[in-house]
Structures are given as structure tokens and as C-alpha cells.
Design a protein around this motif. Structure first.
Motif, PDB file in Angstrom:
ATOM      1  N   GLN A 167      46.820  37.745  33.507  1.00 45.02           N
ATOM      2  CA  GLN A 167      47.925  36.905  33.798  1.00 45.02           C
ATOM      3  C   GLN A 167      48.390  36.884  35.201  1.00 45.02           C
ATOM      4  OE1 GLN A 167      51.544  37.917  31.604  1.00 45.02           O
ATOM      5  NE2 GLN A 167      52.329  35.908  31.828  1.00 45.02           N
ATOM      6  N   GLN A 201      50.261  31.771  32.317  1.00 45.15           N
ATOM      7  CA  GLN A 201      50.343  32.209  30.779  1.00 45.15           C
ATOM      8  C   GLN A 201      49.312  33.478  30.905  1.00 45.15           C
ATOM      9  OE1 GLN A 201      50.343  29.063  27.911  1.00 45.15           O
ATOM     10  NE2 GLN A 201      52.457  29.185  27.802  1.00 45.15           N
ATOM     11  N   ARG A 202      49.241  34.186  29.969  1.00 45.76           N
ATOM     12  CA  ARG A 202      48.121  35.050  29.829  1.00 45.76           C
ATOM     13  C   ARG A 202      47.105  34.425  29.235  1.00 45.76           C
ATOM     14  NH1 ARG A 202      49.573  41.076  27.527  1.00 45.76           N
ATOM     15  NH2 ARG A 202      51.449  40.749  28.925  1.00 45.76           N
ATOM     16  N   GLU A 203      45.852  34.578  29.507  1.00 45.13           N
ATOM     17  CA  GLU A 203      44.847  34.019  29.091  1.00 45.13           C
ATOM     18  C   GLU A 203      43.531  34.924  28.756  1.00 45.13           C
ATOM     19  OE1 GLU A 203      43.394  31.130  32.266  1.00 45.13           O
ATOM     20  OE2 GLU A 203      42.654  32.971  33.598  1.00 45.13           O
TER      21      GLU A 203
END
Length: 121
Positions: free
Chosen positions: A39, A44-46
Motif C-alpha cells: 500500500q 489502495q492496498r494491492e
């Protein structure tokens, strides 16, 4: 109780390499899929990469041919080898493991505390 402990990360120049590792501690019967997410600020966290218990791997397109995920099924460790790092790889990296605890049915996803990776240009 299960805890994931991450290590590695840090500051590196573009083109350099870093290694991350993440060990699961606790009353563990079996670990299924393991993975790494990241992140970056304002994003956004990916998903970065994941590996199944049968060693099937999946990578985000931007890291293919640069990052390698691996695992140790005995010690419940997941690794991420990162080569040819780029400034856009800068982020907090989180590990995740799908853990079946002793005496429990099914599994639950656990997360590490996160480790900072900074790539300077």
C-alpha cells in the motif's frame, strides 16, 4: 493465537534488491495460500504476489520477472525477493497467510504488521 512477523525491507536505490520474509507463529495445523500486498500513500492496498500450498504462483503484472515469491511449508515462512526495484515500488508491504489453527476447521487469513520499502531514484 497466530501471529505473523515480517522482516526485511528498508531503503534501496533504484535497480537494487531487497528480501522480505514473514513467519507465522502459534498453534498452526496447516497454512494454505500465502501472499504479499503493498500500500502506497494515497493508494489502495494491492496484491503483489501469492503462492499456494502446491507452489502455484500469481504476480501483479508490474512485478513479473522482477519479484519472486517462495515459501517454506515446514516453518510456515513466505519470502519475497525483489530485484530491479523501481521508485514506484515504494510502499508498505504486508504479508498474509491463510492459516488453519490446531483444533479448528477451515482457515482464517492473518496479516503481518507491515514493513516499509523505499526505493530512491
Amino acid at each position: 493465537q497466530v501471529q505473523l512477523v515480517e522482516s526485511g525491507g528498508g531503503l534501496v536505490q533504484a535497480g537494487g534488491s531487497l528480501d522480505l520474509s514473514c513467519v507465522a507463529n502459534g498453534s498452526i495445523l496447516r497454512v494454505y495460500t500465502m501472499g504479499w500486498y503493498r500500500q502506497a500513500p494515497g493508494h489502495q492496498r494491492e496484491l503483489v504476489a501469492q503462492i499456494t500450498r502446491g507452489l502455484v504462483t500469481n504476480y501483479q503484472d508490474s512485478v513479473k520477472d522482477r519479484f519472486t515469491i517462495s515459501r517454506d511449508n515446514v516453518q510456515n515462512i513466505v519470502y519475497l525477493r525483489m530485484n530491479n526495484l523501481k521508485p514506484e515500488d515504494t510502499a508498505v508491504y504486508y504479508c498474509t497467510q491463510d492459516v488453519q489453527a490446531l483444533g479448528r476447521e477451515g482457515y482464517r487469513s492473518y496479516w503481518g504488521q507491515g514493513t516499509q520499502v523505499t526505493v530512491s531514484s
